[in-house]
Design an enzyme around this catalytic site. Sequence first.
Site, PDB file in Angstrom:
ATOM      1  CG  ASP A 220      41.638  45.475  48.692  1.00 55.30           C
ATOM      2  OD1 ASP A 220      42.341  44.572  49.178  1.00 55.30           O
ATOM      3  OD2 ASP A 220      40.735  45.245  47.883  1.00 55.30           O
ATOM      4  CG  HIS A 258      31.421  35.911  45.424  1.00 54.95           C
ATOM      5  ND1 HIS A 258      31.436  35.593  44.087  1.00 54.95           N
ATOM      6  CD2 HIS A 258      32.563  36.620  45.632  1.00 54.95           C
ATOM      7  CE1 HIS A 258      32.523  36.077  43.530  1.00 54.95           C
ATOM      8  NE2 HIS A 258      33.218  36.709  44.432  1.00 54.95           N
TER       9      HIS A 258
END
Length: 353
Positions: A220, A258
């Site tokens: 991340d 998404h």
Amino acid sequence: MVLPNTVVDSSTQELLEAQSHVWNLTFSFINSMCLKSALELGIPDAIHKHNKPITISELADALSIPKSKSHALFRLMRVLVHSKVFAKAEEDAYALTGTSRLLLRDEPMSFTPFILTTTDPIAVGTYDSMTEWFRDECPTPFVTKYGRNVWEFGAHEARWNQLFNKGMTTDSELIGKILARECKHVFEGLETVVDVAGGRGALAKAVAAAFPGMKLVVLDLPQVVDGLQGFENVSFVSGDMFKYVPPADAVILKWILHDWSDEDCLRILENCKEATAAGSGKVIILDMVVDCEKQEHKAIETQLFFDMVMMVGLGGKERTEKEWANLFSMAGFQNYKITPLLGLRSVIEVFPR
Ligand SMILES: C[S@@+](CC[C@H](N)C(=O)[O-])C[C@H]1O[C@@H](n2cnc3c(N)ncnc32)[C@H](O)[C@@H]1O
């Protein structure tokens, strides 16, 4: 005295129904704001602590709300009972429902941080800029409003960054538990897995606990993982998924694709394909599959709300099966399997052959 309903002309009836519908749409935000206030006041925890249904005056005492505001508290509870957050247990006493049990602060899978993130003025404020954004050149209303994208914003705004990561973490704890319970087959045989954009590692932790022999890497951004210590079979890598994904048997993408446009998703999927080329090549996506025909009204509405959240905040979208299939084929994958086991979301396994 209430007069009996009088018969009105059908066009009058239609007009009044339209007015009522418009009022309901206009005031829909009040459900979210009442929920937010209930969480900030600590109402679910106060009811839980009371151990039996609680009256308004007991609740006001527990929350240190002055007597002069008791009636306002009653009116807030009346809305929240109507929206099924709480239940009326007796004439004048309130109890938790299955929904509010998930809002308790000490509940390990509490939804509260996610709700407080999505109802925070930073998130809600972006909708003010939606109309302006339709006419400007910015990629999202979030950029129109704040001048930078949500990840750049998080790198500079510590409070928002913390709130957002906490919201994601609690959702991943819930999904991690369900995956470990219901979807073990998805991970069977995998020795190394990278959770791409895996936040603060909650999902990886749950998978690692279910598969002690597996090695998991959480990738991340620096503002999310810097300073985090790995544990047991989980380690953290700070980096950019658009540049590099560490090699593994398979990768997880939970609530990632998404967030992004098709073009960006292709870049992410291609990096994942390369990272897993020597292993099974499997990509495990946890996201929604929008189906406006098969699902019931409220489920579709929630998926469409999520689609707006993606459009307004991030420039991404919720996809139908056809849109997913196009994306996989464009990224060079041959096959996919959708398992709708996560409520409004699904596990989508994507295979290179
Ligand atoms: C919606 S959150 C989902 C986090 C996690 N997968 C979960 O579901 O709990 C999206 C994540 O993508 C991360 N992210 C955004 N851009 C990234 C990049 N270029 N490289 C790696 N991670 C990124 C964010 O920091 C954030 O943690």
